[in-house]
Write an enzyme that holds these catalytic residues in place. Structure first.
Site, mmCIF file in Angstrom:
data_model
loop_
_atom_site.group_PDB
_atom_site.id
_atom_site.type_symbol
_atom_site.label_atom_id
_atom_site.label_comp_id
_atom_site.label_asym_id
_atom_site.label_seq_id
_atom_site.Cartn_x
_atom_site.Cartn_y
_atom_site.Cartn_z
ATOM 1 N N GLY A 1 0.710 -1.325 -0.287
ATOM 2 C CA GLY A 1 0.212 0.096 0.028
ATOM 3 C C GLY A 1 0.775 1.073 0.002
ATOM 4 C CE LYS B 1 -9.506 4.674 14.724
ATOM 5 N NZ LYS B 1 -9.839 5.918 14.142
ATOM 6 N N GLY C 1 -4.262 10.922 9.551
ATOM 7 C CA GLY C 1 -3.685 11.991 8.680
ATOM 8 C C GLY C 1 -1.732 11.120 8.437
ATOM 9 C CB THR D 1 2.211 8.319 0.724
ATOM 10 O OG1 THR D 1 1.583 7.824 -0.273
ATOM 11 C CG2 THR D 1 2.950 10.083 0.489
ATOM 12 C CB ILE E 1 -2.232 8.793 20.293
ATOM 13 C CG1 ILE E 1 -3.454 10.019 19.687
ATOM 14 C CG2 ILE E 1 -2.549 8.985 22.040
ATOM 15 C CD1 ILE E 1 -4.442 10.577 20.125
ATOM 16 C CG ASN F 1 -5.038 9.334 2.793
ATOM 17 O OD1 ASN F 1 -4.362 10.110 1.907
ATOM 18 N ND2 ASN F 1 -6.194 8.393 2.908
ATOM 19 C CB VAL F 2 -1.157 4.846 6.231
ATOM 20 C CG1 VAL F 2 0.183 3.875 6.841
ATOM 21 C CG2 VAL F 2 -2.270 5.305 6.433
ATOM 22 C CB VAL G 1 -6.795 2.489 18.208
ATOM 23 C CG1 VAL G 1 -7.478 3.130 19.506
ATOM 24 C CG2 VAL G 1 -7.380 0.295 18.325
HETATM 25 N N1 LIG Z 1 -5.611 7.537 6.569
HETATM 26 C C1 LIG Z 1 -5.384 7.514 7.439
HETATM 27 O O1 LIG Z 1 -4.774 8.794 8.341
HETATM 28 C C2 LIG Z 1 -5.271 6.152 8.666
HETATM 29 C C3 LIG Z 1 -5.044 6.287 9.970
HETATM 30 C C4 LIG Z 1 -5.504 5.273 10.159
HETATM 31 C C5 LIG Z 1 -5.134 3.708 9.999
HETATM 32 N N2 LIG Z 1 -5.189 3.861 8.757
HETATM 33 C C6 LIG Z 1 -5.544 1.987 8.143
HETATM 34 O O2 LIG Z 1 -4.688 2.675 7.384
HETATM 35 C C7 LIG Z 1 -5.175 1.222 5.656
HETATM 36 C C8 LIG Z 1 -4.756 2.105 5.013
HETATM 37 O O3 LIG Z 1 -5.222 3.466 5.063
HETATM 38 P P1 LIG Z 1 -5.003 4.409 3.834
HETATM 39 O O4 LIG Z 1 -5.968 5.707 4.174
HETATM 40 O O5 LIG Z 1 -3.814 4.473 2.957
HETATM 41 O O6 LIG Z 1 -5.730 3.701 2.296
HETATM 42 P P2 LIG Z 1 -6.205 4.184 0.796
HETATM 43 O O7 LIG Z 1 -5.438 5.759 1.185
HETATM 44 O O8 LIG Z 1 -6.732 4.160 0.725
HETATM 45 O O9 LIG Z 1 -3.953 3.286 0.317
HETATM 46 C C9 LIG Z 1 -4.053 1.975 -0.137
HETATM 47 C C10 LIG Z 1 -3.243 1.481 -0.388
HETATM 48 O O10 LIG Z 1 -3.227 0.294 -0.956
HETATM 49 C C11 LIG Z 1 -2.981 -0.442 -2.241
HETATM 50 N N3 LIG Z 1 -4.412 -1.314 -2.770
HETATM 51 C C12 LIG Z 1 -5.111 -1.218 -2.102
HETATM 52 N N4 LIG Z 1 -5.651 -2.529 -2.287
HETATM 53 C C13 LIG Z 1 -4.273 -2.673 -3.174
HETATM 54 C C14 LIG Z 1 -4.451 -5.122 -3.701
HETATM 55 N N5 LIG Z 1 -5.750 -5.448 -3.631
HETATM 56 N N6 LIG Z 1 -3.506 -4.794 -3.906
HETATM 57 C C15 LIG Z 1 -2.595 -3.747 -3.685
HETATM 58 N N7 LIG Z 1 -2.710 -2.795 -3.222
HETATM 59 C C16 LIG Z 1 -3.512 -2.986 -2.867
HETATM 60 C C17 LIG Z 1 -3.136 0.878 -3.565
HETATM 61 O O11 LIG Z 1 -3.435 1.292 -4.296
HETATM 62 P P3 LIG Z 1 -3.498 1.997 -5.481
HETATM 63 O O12 LIG Z 1 -2.269 3.222 -4.743
HETATM 64 O O13 LIG Z 1 -2.835 1.533 -6.568
HETATM 65 O O14 LIG Z 1 -4.388 2.289 -5.907
HETATM 66 C C18 LIG Z 1 -2.951 1.902 -2.218
HETATM 67 O O15 LIG Z 1 -1.411 2.284 -2.332
HETATM 68 C C19 LIG Z 1 -6.231 1.235 6.542
HETATM 69 O O16 LIG Z 1 -6.482 0.045 6.790
HETATM 70 C C20 LIG Z 1 -6.875 2.422 7.654
HETATM 71 O O17 LIG Z 1 -7.316 2.011 7.990
HETATM 72 C C21 LIG Z 1 -5.596 4.981 7.595
#
Ligand SMILES: NC(=O)c1ccc[n+]([C@@H]2O[C@H](COP(=O)([O-])OP(=O)(O)OC[C@H]3O[C@@H](n4cnc5c(N)ncnc54)[C@H](OP(=O)(O)O)[C@@H]3O)[C@@H](O)[C@H]2O)c1
Ligand SMILES: NC(=O)c1ccc[n+]([C@@H]2O[C@H](COP(=O)([O-])OP(=O)(O)OC[C@H]3O[C@@H](n4cnc5c(N)ncnc54)[C@H](OP(=O)(O)O)[C@@H]3O)[C@@H](O)[C@H]2O)c1
Lengths: 433, 433
Positions: A10, A205, A302, A16, A136, A13-14, A132
């Site tokens: 992946g 959470k 974030g 990166t 934090i 967001n995270v 979670v």
């Molecule tokens: N965003 C937050 O602030 C945050 C905070 C805490 C926890 N989280 C958790 O962190 C995780 C990621 O969140 P995110 O916001 O970073 O998600 P996101 O922005 O949607 O990024 C998902 C990434 O995973 C890749 N991906 C998804 N399905 C895939 C598959 N089947 N095969 C290969 N690559 C795949 C995507 O590829 P492409 O780029 O090519 O589409 C993308 O790069 C989630 O579990 C979320 O609940 C997020």
């Protein structure tokens, strides 16, 4: 300097954020972990997508096997989200003795057991601090720092989106819809905000934290959940009148030997530390039988804050046992079996807002019904002016009473002739038990 | 169940808390550590003293050698306080491969290096979570959770006694002396309160935390220190007028490549999370370049909260390597050498309260002198009523300016004819840099 290879699954967001931190804080991480960390592979869905960070083309892949089969990759970071294929990939990686770091709250809350067991069986580390409250360190806080305590209860603001919306509604008197729109414009809320505003995200959470804090397995479906969509500005106004504010809380406490677990909009006294947590910030307020009151406050989501937790988890692995898969998990979540209380057994103080036809005796009729169900009142506000239809608002604050009694009373109230609508019922938490 | 023997040196406030927690939370600690912990010996000064807890007579001793020479004792808890003999005892214990847990901030801040080095040489664990902010896991937070971050700055309320006094002065408009007396009656302040109210205690804690956060050795004597004895209720009143409150802060931040370390009463905006930390609570507000703003809040002292940190440190040792002395310390405090800025190089906004003879032109004379030293004013309050001697109070809020310039200006102001006294000078922190 020792070298270690890791892989990301992946780069959204995270992912990166993780990449940026490993790059910009490389020196710090090297000194603190003793390792030069190389990201050897990054799994994505779409190789051609434009990325916010500059990543060498050759490490981007769409083939999971590039990661799985490379035995030089010792740690795999799962930040793709979703249940499958994330789960299958992690299980397979552990089978190949790779340590795992994940941010996937949904997966851990719903099907975490299998992952924990696999980690235990294979002796690999399975870290999930980022799942979670983002940056934090609440997981490590409970798992490693509060080990001397019986944790008695905790109250968390664990969803930044809803806290942002409620803050806007409270401080700028916005309506829910307007506040939600702003949250979306700010990038805090998704196009489909259901998971946040209906409390699902907080429910995941709460399941993770309570399982850790009380050392018991928690079925996420047993966690009571209520979102914030029914909250109106007028509720904020009445809360303020009584020196309270409304927050979406994830609550865990003991109640008659069972665990009471609820995600719900809650009125809390305005001087409580949680009441002053505004904007998209998160906070978890914990009571331990030794440490007393403790609160952790910070960014719950974030790119960089979440990345901070992920990279912290990587460093923790590097400091312990990256080379050998012999980690002995203290299986936190099956120390004790605890039953989870059904919401109907729960007791709270309540705020009830009702619209009625303004006619003599209506308040009497209402209080009679409440009395019948043992719902006693702490105070009543009847709003002076009636609207064009001759309707007025009545607001009731009850003493502590059971959910079952309140539900029955409300059902009967709804059948009362002068009652137009039961507009809202919000639980009150004064942290006094 | 594996068994492990430990010893306490000291059975005062903290030692008693440790004993109580090991007793009442025995089951939890066993499950979480994998060990049945036995306190084999307790060192005290006076064997006959009546204790608050029931301790078997035969384990109480006044002879340190009973602990040192018993090789079955794997962990020694130093909660006696003071420099000697605490230091000598700990060094000797480490030489015998015993792990150490201590709460001794003064010793760590002033002569910690020798202890850290010994631990490093002998490969034993040296844990000191309880030395800063009691039950708040701030040491582990920095050392283990924020490892992905460059820590940019932190601001701590790390002394509960002074926070209690300032809270009373602010909320109940008490004078300093009355508030101090109440703190003593409550058991928050010692009979000789110097270490707290003059900021020494906070200075030790700032030295420990900044050394950890910035990975550098910090000589406690280079930490600027100012206590709260000069704060008067009237200063609280003026602060309030400008939507601020006064807190004793331990501040650490980067400033022109150097570290700025100060313990000082500080005016901060009333909506900042630290402003809402009342009573004897502590809190540390940290900014990391990845995690952003983070705050830890809780009990900074007291038998059980401090005991919680001590026992947490014991469990951490049990989970890692109690049997083998092969712990490899990441020597946190000499990663980078950082110079500490002299206070005169520091820049702040200032609050200055002056008593003057109420005569025409006095304000003009004052501002002329300030202007000469580049001290520019954000606002001026001149209190209307003069007292019986024809004196009035002038309060100045400055823009950001250097300490050196303010000092020079104030020196010159003191020589100004109509100026009776410079009553107080308090720095303002708006967290904006
Ligand atoms: N965003 C937050 O602030 C945050 C905070 C805490 C926890 N989280 C958790 O962190 C995780 C990621 O969140 P995110 O916001 O970073 O998600 P996101 O922005 O949607 O990024 C998902 C990434 O995973 C890749 N991906 C998804 N399905 C895939 C598959 N089947 N095969 C290969 N690559 C795949 C995507 O590829 P492409 O780029 O090519 O589409 C993308 O790069 C989630 O579990 C979320 O609940 C997020
Ligand atoms: N109190 C807090 O809330 C708190 C919070 C954080 C950190 N700390 C730190 O924890 C340490 C202990 O504080 P405390 O408040 O528990 O102190 P305390 O109440 O004064 O207790 C000191 C204990 O050590 C024993 N002792 C002292 N000198 C000794 C010696 N030379 N030989 C043998 N025994 C000796 C005393 O024995 P007798 O009982 O026989 O006199 C007493 O039991 C200090 O370093 C303090 O800075 C305290």
């Amino acid at each position: 300097m020792k070298k270690v290879k890791i892989a990301l699954m992946g780069l959204g967001n995270v992912g990166t954020g993780v990449w940026m931190i490993l790059d910009s804080n490389k020196k710090e991480i090297m000194k603190r972990s003793g390792y030069d960390v190389e990201v050897a592979k990054i799994l994505v869905r779409n190789k051609d997508k434009k990325r916010d960070v500059e990543v060498p083309e050759e490490i981007i892949t769409t083939d999971f096997n590039d990661i799985l089969e490379d035995d030089s990759i010792k740690i795999v970071i799962e930040v793709m989200g979703g249940i499958e294929p994330a789960k299958e990939y992690m299980l397979k990686c552990m089978d190949r003795n790779k340590h795992i770091v994940t941010a996937n709250k949904m997966l851990i809350a719903t099907e975490g057991d299998e992952l924990f067991e696999k980690a235990h069986d294979k002796g690999v580390v399975f870290n999930y601090e980022a799942s979670v409250a983002g940056g934090i360190p609440i997981i490590k806080g409970i798992e490693e720092s509060l080990t001397a305590n019986k944790i008695e209860e905790f109250y968390g603001i664990v969803n930044g989106t809803t806290n942002y919306i409620l803050s806007k509604m409270q401080l700028e008197r916005l309506n829910f819809d307007v506040a939600l729109k702003q949250a979306q414009d700010m990038g805090y809320a998704e196009a489909d905000p259901t998971s946040d505003i209906e409390g699902f995200d907080a429910q995941y959470k709460l399941a993770i934290l309570s399982s850790l804090a009380f050392g018991t397995k928690v079925d996420v479906n047993n966690v009571y959940r209520e979102g914030i969509t029914k909250i109106e500005s007028i509720d904020m106004k009445y809360a303020k009148k009584f020196d309270m504010v409304i927050k979406l809380l994830a609550i865990a406490k003991e109640s008659n030997g069972k665990l009471e677990l609820k995600v719900q909009p809650t009125m809390i006294p305005k001087e409580h530390p949680l009441a002053n947590v505004y904007d998209s910030f998160n906070a978890i307020f914990i009571k331990g039988n030794a440490v007393g009151d403790l609160m952790f406050y910070g960014r719950g989501a974030g790119s960089l804050p979440t990345g901070s937790a992920v990279v912290g988890d990587i460093v923790a692995i590097l400091r312990s046992n990256v080379d050998v898969a012999n980690y002995s998990h203290i299986a936190q979540n099956d120390l004790w079996h605890r039953e989870i209380q059904n919401i109907s057994e729960s007791h709270s103080k309540f705020y009830i807002r009702i619209t009625v036809i303004d006619q003599p005796g209506v308040l009497g009729e209402i209080t009679t019904i409440l009395g019948k169900y043992n719902v006693s009142l702490r105070s009543v506000i009847q709003k002076g002016e009636e609207n064009s239809k001759g309707q007025v608002t009545i607001v009731l604050f009850t003493h502590k009473t059971s959910e079952a009694d309140v539900s029955s009373a409300i059902e009967e109230l709804m059948n009362l002739k002068p009652v137009i609508t039961i507009d809202n019922v919000i639980r009150i938490e004064d942290f006094k038990n």
